[in-house]
Scaffold this motif. Structure first.
Motif, PDB file in Angstrom:
ATOM      1  N   ARG A  57      -7.340   6.275  12.699  1.00  0.00           N
ATOM      2  CA  ARG A  57      -5.936   6.218  12.259  1.00  0.00           C
ATOM      3  C   ARG A  57      -5.350   7.611  12.009  1.00  0.00           C
ATOM      4  NH1 ARG A  57      -3.783   1.577   8.305  1.00  0.00           N
ATOM      5  NH2 ARG A  57      -5.454   2.250   6.924  1.00  0.00           N
TER       6      ARG A  57
ATOM      7  N   GLY B 269       0.826  -1.212   0.000  1.00  0.00           N
ATOM      8  CA  GLY B 269       0.000   0.000   0.000  1.00  0.00           C
ATOM      9  C   GLY B 269       0.862   1.264   0.000  1.00  0.00           C
TER      10      GLY B 269
ATOM     11  N   GLY C   7       0.718  -6.613   3.212  1.00  0.00           N
ATOM     12  CA  GLY C   7      -0.463  -6.300   2.391  1.00  0.00           C
ATOM     13  C   GLY C   7      -0.377  -6.889   0.991  1.00  0.00           C
TER      14      GLY C   7
ATOM     15  N   LYS D 253     -10.341  -1.253  -4.259  1.00  0.00           N
ATOM     16  CA  LYS D 253     -10.070  -2.355  -5.203  1.00  0.00           C
ATOM     17  C   LYS D 253      -8.579  -2.690  -5.252  1.00  0.00           C
ATOM     18  CE  LYS D 253     -13.977  -1.409  -8.217  1.00  0.00           C
ATOM     19  NZ  LYS D 253     -14.392  -0.616  -9.380  1.00  0.00           N
TER      20      LYS D 253
ATOM     21  N   LEU E  24       2.382   1.809  -3.386  1.00  0.00           N
ATOM     22  CA  LEU E  24       1.383   2.317  -4.342  1.00  0.00           C
ATOM     23  C   LEU E  24       1.088   3.792  -4.078  1.00  0.00           C
ATOM     24  CD1 LEU E  24      -0.989  -0.796  -4.379  1.00  0.00           C
ATOM     25  CD2 LEU E  24       0.361   0.038  -6.323  1.00  0.00           C
TER      26      LEU E  24
ATOM     27  N   ARG F 292     -13.452  -2.301   1.485  1.00  0.00           N
ATOM     28  CA  ARG F 292     -12.178  -3.007   1.730  1.00  0.00           C
ATOM     29  C   ARG F 292     -12.418  -4.309   2.506  1.00  0.00           C
ATOM     30  NH1 ARG F 292      -9.474   1.851   4.568  1.00  0.00           N
ATOM     31  NH2 ARG F 292      -7.579   0.615   4.863  1.00  0.00           N
TER      32      ARG F 292
END
Ligand SMILES: Nc1ncnc2c1ncn2[C@@H]1O[C@H](COP(=O)(O)OP(=O)(O)O)[C@@H](O)[C@H]1O
Ligand SMILES: Nc1ccn([C@@H]2O[C@H](COP(=O)(O)OP(=O)(O)O)[C@@H](O)[C@H]2O)c(=O)n1
Length: 208
Positions: free
Chosen positions: A144, A53, A105, A78, A56, A159
């Motif tokens: 978070r 993640g 992940g 997605k 990305l 998710r």
């Protein structure tokens, strides 16, 4: 232990890694505490943490041609096509002198899993799996406070659905191979790390 011996470039232009690497996949639902515990493992056991993640999100920030596509996929919860994510992981492994990696992940679906295996020939040492209820994960994600586009209740629900439908089967696949080390991740951070330490005892402690 995975060995990639072909030093030539693959179809994506990324060179394979000509070194032996130990890879541990870290899986668990969104907000189960993967990133938090990976930081502890890095500190105690000298692994390099590669969060799919994070890679990305860095790709979006870098202004890459895939940035808009990645941003839209993340907003919708997605899973980004494997070729994009694997290229980023390969590059990170190649650019790091370390030989021990936590891949956090990833793999998140069957496509991720099969493509990584085909491209890198790397088999994970084991899969660290954080088990946590959706109620607790939802509470953590909403608190978070990292300003993430996907930490809103609408995307969080998407998710969770993707996790159940696409990621749990990957955990089951590795479970059938005896590779899953399951942790009760609903407990406080220190207690979760105590359980993690037991699993990583085969790796030598980092010199301080
Ligand atoms: N065991 C825990 N108990 C309570 N809060 C936690 C625990 N582990 C992580 N958190 C918090 O929950 C949030 C999500 O954790 P994070 O490590 O980012 O999860 P993930 O990488 O699995 O999405 C963070 O704000 C983190 O500080
Ligand atoms: N292998 C992966 C990992 C993450 N992602 C994307 O990145 C998002 C955030 O993943 P993450 O691992 O940083 O965060 P959590 O959902 O685990 O909290 C996912 O919901 C996906 O949209 C992906 O497409 N492929």
């Amino acid at each position: 232990m995975g060995t990639v011996t072909d030093a030539s470039k693959d179809a994506t232009g990324i060179a394979f890694i000509d070194k032996k690497v130990t890879v541990v996949f870290v899986l668990g639902g969104p907000g189960s505490g993967k990133g938090t515990q990976c930081a502890n493992i890095v500190e105690h056991f000298g692994f390099t943490h590669l969060s799919a993640g994070d890679l990305l999100r860095a790709e979006i920030k870098s202004g890459s041609e895939n940035g808009t596509m990645i941003q839209n996929m993340i907003k919708e919860g997605k899973i980004v096509p494997s070729e994009v994510t694997i290229k980023l992981l390969q590059k990170a492994i190649l650019d790091t002198a370390n030989d021990k990696f936590l891949i956090d992940g990833f793999p998140r679906n069957e496509e991720n899993r099969a493509a990584f295996e085909n491209v890198t020939k790397i088999e994970p040492e084991f899969v660290l799996f954080f088990e946590c209820s959706e109620e607790e994960m939802e509470r953590r994600l909403l608190n978070r406070n990292q300003g993430r586009d996907d930490d809103n209740i609408e995307t969080i629900r998407k998710r969770f659905k993707v996790f159940m439908e696409s990621s749990v089967p990957v955990v089951e696949y590795y479970n059938s191979k005896g590779k899953v080390r399951k942790i009760d991740a609903a407990r406080p951070i220190d207690e979760v790390f105590d359980a993690v330490k037991g699993i990583f005892s085969q790796f030598s402690k980092k010199a301080t």
